[in-house]
Design an enzyme around this catalytic site. Structure first.
Site, PDB file in Angstrom:
ATOM      1  N   GLU A 154       0.830  -1.202   0.000  1.00  0.00           N
ATOM      2  CA  GLU A 154       0.000   0.000   0.000  1.00  0.00           C
ATOM      3  C   GLU A 154       0.865   1.253   0.000  1.00  0.00           C
ATOM      4  OE1 GLU A 154      -3.238  -0.078  -0.399  1.00  0.00           O
ATOM      5  OE2 GLU A 154      -3.231  -2.271  -0.381  1.00  0.00           O
ATOM      6  N   HIS A 362     -49.948  25.325 -30.921  1.00  0.00           N
ATOM      7  CA  HIS A 362     -49.305  26.389 -30.158  1.00  0.00           C
ATOM      8  C   HIS A 362     -50.079  26.775 -28.907  1.00  0.00           C
ATOM      9  CE1 HIS A 362     -49.566  27.648 -34.542  1.00  0.00           C
ATOM     10  NE2 HIS A 362     -50.828  27.692 -34.190  1.00  0.00           N
TER      11      HIS A 362
END
EC number: 2.7.7.23
Length: 450
Positions: A154, A362
């Site tokens: 590690e 619309h």
């Protein structure tokens, strides 16, 4: 041979600086640990045990019955975490893989290859490694003179010479299950962190003359662990790049991949065009020859062949073949658009069924409604569906024409081949083949302003 998996998901993730449990932070719209689980399951594993800690119920809530669970009350290292799976796996035969829950980019293909390499070599353990330019923070693969694994060291326990090694351990392993649980009891915590390291199991196996293999992947991104928000953004970018690359190779045109987000569960047909700034999430399915216009957002929806979505938002909806949506339209949950439908600019559709050929071009709101085939809904039409307590249904038949600025006060039914005059507020049902006018008569006083 039976195969098992242990997903390590008990870490607190303090570097995320978050109230959210670390492995539940999302990459491509899905918690990291869920990506890992899906890859593990896809690799042919029979049983999965997820090691959980603080926030365990949240993890269980996401993964559900797809996994078994073991609780790690204290985080004493990776070997200690794996040992928590003892009650589920100790007596099992076969291969067990150990995968970190914060590695969302790992693929089922790499896990399949790791398992195959491990089993073909008849090894007691195999570590997945990679060579990277900046190995800081990772355990280093230390090899002996013959090139085989000597040990994994590690970062905090490494000498300078060992820190100069650029082959690193991914933290992903395959083990002979029986050997794994035998050796876990022998692991010591005499290291700089005072933790029980899983790689020490490999050293114990080697000391007993066992076989430990190293399988090196060339795709460094796959083993990327996510420890903070910077790494989370890097994983997000990598996942986005991978997903977009997949779709482009399968016949989808993505004009600007860097600005296009496509979730991992999305399906897209060939010859579809995705314009810049698009987001497609969830379990969305898009057919062939579709155009998704710039800055559109689509979530958990179905878009059929030849449809066009322009600068619009589509949530939990379905869009039929050759239908046009947008620009600036919103399809809310329950919107169902048939074939050849038109939903134009500034139109909102919610829990409504628009049959083939219907048009709402619309500035309209259509909610809790059924609009028949080829019916035209004029500009400014509103379905008045809510009385403050309950929602009511509006039905408009086929081949009808609803003029501009009309209010349809639900519950109300408009028949087939009906003409509703502009400016009307309709409160009563209208039979087939009728004209409905519901407005005050115009009064003109000539010369009034003189």
């Amino acid at each position: 041979m039976r195969r098992h998996a242990i997903i390590l998901a008990a870490g607190k993730g303090t570097r995320m600086k978050s109230k959210k449990y670390k492995v539940l932070h999302e990459v491509a719209g899905k918690p990291m640990v869920e990506h890992v689980l899906e890859s593990v399951k896809g690799s042919g594993v029979d049983q999965v045990v997820t090691i959980v800690g603080h926030g365990a119920e949240s993890v269980k809530g996401h993964l559900g019955e797809r996994s078994l669970y073991s609780f790690q009350e204290e985080q004493l290292g990776t070997a200690h975490a794996v040992q928590m799976a003892k009650s589920h796996l100790e007596d099992k035969k076969g291969t067990t893989i150990v995968v970190c829950g914060d590695t969302p980019l790992i693929t089922k293909e790499t896990l399949e290859t790791l398992i195959a390499h491990h089993e073909d070599a008849n090894a007691q353990a195999t570590v997945l490694s990679a060579s990277i330019q900046q190995p800081y923070g990772y355990g280093r693969i230390v090899r002996n003179a013959s090139g085989r694994l000597d040990r994994i060291v590690e970062e905090k326990d490494a000498t300078q010479a060992e820190k100069d090694i650029n082959e690193i351990s991914s933290g992903i392993f395959a083990f002979n299950n029986k050997t794994l649980f035998e050796k876990l009891t022998q692991v010591k915590n005499d290291n700089a962190q005072g933790e029980y390291y899983l790689p020490d199991v490999l050293s114990l196996i080697l000391n007993d003359g066992g076989i430990v293999e190293v399988y090196r992947t060339n795709d460094v991104e796959e083993i990327m662990g996510v420890n903070d928000r910077v790494m989370l953004s890097q994983a997000e970018k990598a996942m986005q790049r991978r997903t977009n690359h997949y779709h482009m190779l399968n016949g989808v045109t993505i004009i600007d991949p860097d600005s296009t987000f496509i979730g991992p569960d999305v399906i897209i047909g060939s010859d579809t065009v995705i314009e810049p700034g698009v987001r497609i999430n969830g379990r969305t399915e898009i057919g062939e020859d579709v155009v998704i216009g710039q800055y559109s957002e689509i979530n958990n929806s179905t878009i059929e062949n030849g449809a066009c979505i322009q600068q619009s938002v589509v949530n939990d909806a379905s869009v039929g073949a050759n239908t046009k949506v947008g620009p600036f339209a919103q399809l809310r949950p329950g919107a169902q658009l048939g074939a050849d439908v038109k939903v134009g600019n500034f139109v909102e559709i919610k829990k409504a069924d628009l049959k083939d050929g219907a048009k709402v071009s619309h500035l309209s709101y259509i909610g809790d409604a059924v609009i028949g085939e080829r019916t035209n809904i004029g500009c400014g039409t509103i379905t008045v569906n809510y009385d403050g307590e309950n929602k009511f249904i509006t039905i408009v038949g086929k081949d009808s024409f609803v003029g501009c600025n009309v209010n349809l006060v639900a519950p109300v039914t408009i028949g087939d081949d009906v003409l509703v005059a502009a400016g009307s507020t309709i409160t009563d049902d209208v039979p087939n083949d009728s004209l409905a006018v519901a407005r005050a008569r115009q009064t003109t006083k000539e010369g009034y302003r003189k």
